[in-house]
Design a protein around this motif. Structure first.
Motif, PDB file in Angstrom:
ATOM      1  N   GLU A 564       0.697  -1.326  -0.175  1.00 29.16           N
ATOM      2  CA  GLU A 564       0.082  -0.036  -0.272  1.00 29.16           C
ATOM      3  C   GLU A 564       1.005   1.448   0.195  1.00 29.16           C
ATOM      4  OE1 GLU A 564      -2.363  -0.572   3.446  1.00 29.16           O
ATOM      5  OE2 GLU A 564      -3.496  -2.302   2.638  1.00 29.16           O
ATOM      6  N   LYS A 565       2.024   1.064   0.700  1.00 30.91           N
ATOM      7  CA  LYS A 565       2.908   2.400   0.569  1.00 30.91           C
ATOM      8  C   LYS A 565       3.607   2.403  -0.603  1.00 30.91           C
ATOM      9  CE  LYS A 565       6.784   3.965   3.445  1.00 30.91           C
ATOM     10  NZ  LYS A 565       7.820   3.582   4.658  1.00 30.91           N
ATOM     11  N   MET A 566       3.961   1.405  -1.248  1.00 30.78           N
ATOM     12  CA  MET A 566       4.315   1.604  -2.514  1.00 30.78           C
ATOM     13  C   MET A 566       3.464   2.091  -3.345  1.00 30.78           C
ATOM     14  SD  MET A 566       6.214  -2.136  -3.403  1.00 30.78           S
ATOM     15  CE  MET A 566       7.876  -2.736  -2.602  1.00 30.78           C
ATOM     16  N   ALA A 567       2.150   1.783  -3.782  1.00 32.54           N
ATOM     17  CA  ALA A 567       1.178   2.219  -4.304  1.00 32.54           C
ATOM     18  C   ALA A 567       0.994   3.775  -4.147  1.00 32.54           C
ATOM     19  CB  ALA A 567      -0.102   1.362  -4.148  1.00 32.54           C
ATOM     20  N   SER A 569       3.304   5.770  -3.150  1.00 30.30           N
ATOM     21  CA  SER A 569       4.477   6.492  -3.639  1.00 30.30           C
ATOM     22  C   SER A 569       4.376   6.841  -5.101  1.00 30.30           C
ATOM     23  CB  SER A 569       5.701   5.606  -3.289  1.00 30.30           C
ATOM     24  OG  SER A 569       5.625   4.540  -4.225  1.00 30.30           O
ATOM     25  N   VAL A 570       3.428   5.960  -5.780  1.00 29.24           N
ATOM     26  CA  VAL A 570       3.577   6.404  -7.182  1.00 29.24           C
ATOM     27  C   VAL A 570       1.873   7.197  -7.422  1.00 29.24           C
ATOM     28  CG1 VAL A 570       5.158   4.861  -8.111  1.00 29.24           C
ATOM     29  CG2 VAL A 570       2.873   4.146  -7.772  1.00 29.24           C
ATOM     30  N   GLY A 571       1.232   7.375  -6.540  1.00 27.89           N
ATOM     31  CA  GLY A 571      -0.051   7.837  -6.803  1.00 27.89           C
ATOM     32  C   GLY A 571      -1.282   7.128  -7.308  1.00 27.89           C
ATOM     33  N   CYS A 572      -1.226   5.973  -6.707  1.00 23.86           N
ATOM     34  CA  CYS A 572      -2.388   5.084  -7.004  1.00 23.86           C
ATOM     35  C   CYS A 572      -2.675   3.950  -5.923  1.00 23.86           C
ATOM     36  CB  CYS A 572      -1.924   4.046  -8.251  1.00 23.86           C
ATOM     37  SG  CYS A 572      -0.701   2.971  -7.896  1.00 23.86           S
TER      38      CYS A 572
END
Length: 708
Positions: A564-567, A569-572
């Motif tokens: 969720e943190k990865m998502a 970080s790229v705005g999705c």
């Protein structure tokens, strides 16, 4: 004993890696879980390495437990010395430990103990000093008819018996003999006289000799089976006793006078009567254990390939369990493998019944929208395949021959009775054949692996070791593929990391009562499934209909916040991240790396986001036998035919040509180069082209070649 250091040196793995692996195993973590989700802790050790660490760790614990018992026994006898204690503490193997314990082990009455009872031990001690003397004068002091010692020679014989036993129990002497046996010993197999008529299958071993330590596992097991059946005599003996006796003489005999002559007589007697037979039995056990492990390794590899065979997938399937006189049992299964219809056809009783059978199959295919036909490959299998080929279907479908091995075992099992309480064994067997086509793994886990028919001398090997190895293999296969939580059987669930039979039953009971699981975390509501079990199993279970797309992947729930943190970080959101390769390419993994979640785990996560829950099994391919060959009598030398590899052994591979008798491709015929392991060339269920090089109709043996 420092377990991690010993194991690390033995397996050539880092000490820190071993320490962390043992720590995880001690906490109840399973091999698949450690290999998949604790790569940072172990340095990315694979399942084979982790299992090897586990096995050595358990073995060393057994050694230490035995060491404690040995030390306690010797201390109770009041015979412990500082030197002996040091030797016992330093013993690095069970053999070394037992050699040290042998002189102190409680034993039955022997010639030596009877001599001691007659008061002859002091005479043995005096002779052992090997002073120059007249031994008969020395022995005369011990003549005592009341104790059964009537003459000096009887006294000397008793003393020699005591010394012979000391020689046979001496750790250094045993090691000398053991090493010489290992270097030069031959294993010999001879026919037992009067047993020739019943020993026909062991004809190759009627007069056989080869180096014991170099003999391949299948030959060792064949000879030992013959010995167990009482038709062969098997022995292990050194090429010559001379070197061994010379070495023992150098250790025990000093000088060339009367007392040393007595010692030499005792040494030679101790070797021939006690030491050589003991080391022979020890070596027989060792080469049997080695042969067992090699045979079990072959069995486990065959089982792995069988379980990971290509699945057809969820297709509406018509399955046929063929039979001549009793007819062919036909079942129709829906795409989930549920039984929706069954009946019996009799295509081989008359021309009329054959026409009826063709018509019936055509009608069933249309009525139940069948997409595939599975035909058992046992008796009448090829003939049934021909009947199916005469059918005219309105839609395109595939017809596949399926291995029946173990189907009868399943059909009579408690599992089958629980699944189909209202149907007989013939219906259950046909259902199993159909389901094997759809998903071999899900169906075969219901059968004892030993009944599947892919082993080599499986009844001759250590059954405990075999069961452990096969269980490890099934667990590895199930967890590598992953399991759909809402459709998996009790049997399949029981092999998932951290679950086992009891929890599998609880999961199915919960599912039956509450309906399908909505997500992975609902597992925590299952009775007795706690946080530890959830940690171990969650990543290997899939919930296809979950609102959380990660539940359909092998990403562990403990890493959901990270994804969720990865998502973010790229705005999705997570769903968008999984659908877009472009968005995933923008993620810098180094930004998310931590001590317990480094690049190995992060790379695994990215692979799963790209292809969630990807099945590692190969794509299904349809196979057809040569239509001109259906009986062994149809085979001719020189024919080149298609076949399927059905079993792999240490000496070659068996191939089904569709003639109800598998042919053998000997290891020497597998390739145009030297092959040491058949698994280097072929795998189970592989489609191959082979050349017929010999057909023995009398013995029903077919010899094949894969050489170009």
């Amino acid at each position: 004993m420092n377990y991690p250091t010993v194991i690390a040196n033995q397996l050539n793995i880092g000490v820190r890696q071993v320490e962390k692996t043992i720590e995880l195993l001690s906490q109840g973590a399973t091999v698949p879980f450690i290999a998949r989700y604790r790569k940072e802790a172990t340095g990315s050790l694979n399942e084979v390495q982790i299992a090897a660490i586990r096995d050595m760790w358990l073995k060393l614990q057994e050694l230490d437990k035995r060491r404690e018992a040995v030390i306690e026994s010797i201390q109770e006898q009041g015979k412990m010395t500082p030197e002996l204690m040091a030797q016992l503490q330093e013993a690095a193997s069970m053999t070394e430990l037992e050699d040290l314990y042998l002189p102190y082990r409680p034993k039955r009455r022997t010639r030596a103990t009877m001599a001691i009872e007659k008061g002859l031990e002091p005479l043995a001690d005096d002779l052992a000093k090997q002073y120059q003397c007249h031994v008969e004068d020395l022995a005369a002091k011990y003549i005592d008819p009341d104790k059964g010692v009537a003459t000096a020679e009887e006294a000397l014989a008793g003393a020699r018996d005591i010394i012979a036993e000391r020689v046979s129990e001496d750790a250094s002497s045993r090691n000398k003999v053991r090493n010489q046996f290992r270097r030069t010993a031959q294993i010999t197999s001879k026919l037992v006289k009067s047993k020739e008529e019943e020993a026909g299958k062991f004809q190759s071993w009627f007069d056989w000799t080869e180096h014991a330590m170099k003999a391949p596992s299948h030959r060792i097991l064949a000879m030992l089976r013959g010995a167990d059946e009482g038709v062969l005599r098997v022995h292990i003996q050194p090429e010559s006793d001379t070197q061994i006796l010379d070495a023992l003489d150098r250790q025990w005999v000093r000088g060339s006078h009367e007392s040393s002559e007595q010692i030499q007589l005792a040494v030679h007697d101790g070797y021939k009567r006690l030491l050589a037979p003991s080391i022979e039995n020890e070596m027989l056990n060792q080469i049997k254990e080695k042969a067992d492990r090699e045979a079990i390794k072959v069995f486990a590899e065959n089982l792995r390939q069988l379980l990971l065979a290509s699945p057809l997938g969820q297709k509406r399937t018509l399955a046929i369990d063929p039979g001549f006189r009793t007819g062919c049992k036909v079942v129709c299964l829906d795409a989930q493998g549920q039984l929706i219809h069954n009946e019996t056809i009799y295509p081989f009783t008359s021309v009329r019944e054959e026409r009826n059978a063709v018509s019936k199959i055509e009608n069933l295919v249309e009525a139940f929208h069948i997409e595939a036909i599975a035909i058992g490959n046992g008796t009448a299998g090829r003939e049934t395949e021909e009947v199916v080929k005469r059918c005219h279907f309105k839609q395109k479908l595939i017809a596949v021959m399926v291995s029946e091995n173990g189907a009868s075992v399943y059909s009579a099992s408690d599992v089958a009775r629980r699944e189909f309480p209202d149907y007989d064994v013939t219906v259950r067997g046909a259902v199993s054949i159909g389901r094997r086509l759809m998903d071999p793994l899900s169906e075969l886990v219901k059968i004892d692996p030993k009944s599947i028919g892919v082993g080599q001398y499986q009844h001759d090997v250590d059954q405990t070791l075999l069961q452990e190895s096969l269980n490890d293999t099934v667990v590895s296969c199930v967890n590598s593929v992953g399991v759909e939580l809402n459709t998996a059987s009790r049997e399949l669930l029981s092999y998932v990391s951290g679950i086992g039979p009891a929890l599998a039953d609880k999961i199915v009971t919960y599912r039956n009562k509450n309906g399908a699981f909505k997500n992975r975390h609902e597992l925590l509501q299952v009775e007795r499934l706690g946080n530890k079990a959830f940690e171990q199993c969650a990543g290997f279970l899939r919930v296809r209909e979950s609102d959380n797309p990660l539940d359909r992947s092998a990403v562990h729930p403990e890493r959901y916040p990270l994804v969720e943190k990865m998502a973010k970080s790229v705005g999705c959101n997570v769903d968008e991240l999984m659908k877009s390769r472009e968005l995933r390419s923008k993620i810098d993994l180094d930004q998310f790396a931590t001590a317990d979640c480094g690049l190995p785990t992060l790379q695994d996560i990215m692979k799963e986001l790209d292809k969630p829950g990807l099945d590692p099994r190969a794509k299904f391919e349809v196979f057809e036998f040569d239509k001109n060959v259906s009986r062994i009598e149809d085979l001719k030398e020189g024919m080149i035919l298609p076949g399927i590899v059905t079993n792999i052994t240490a000496f070659g591979a068996f191939v089904d040509l569709g003639v109800h008798q598998d042919g053998l491709v000997h290891i020497s015929q597998m390739a145009n180069r030297r092959v040491n392991d058949p698994n280097e060339v072929v795998h189970l269920h592989q489609h191959v082209m082979v050349k017929v090089i010999e057909v023995d109709l009398k013995r029903h043996r077919i010899s094949l070649s894969m050489k170009q």
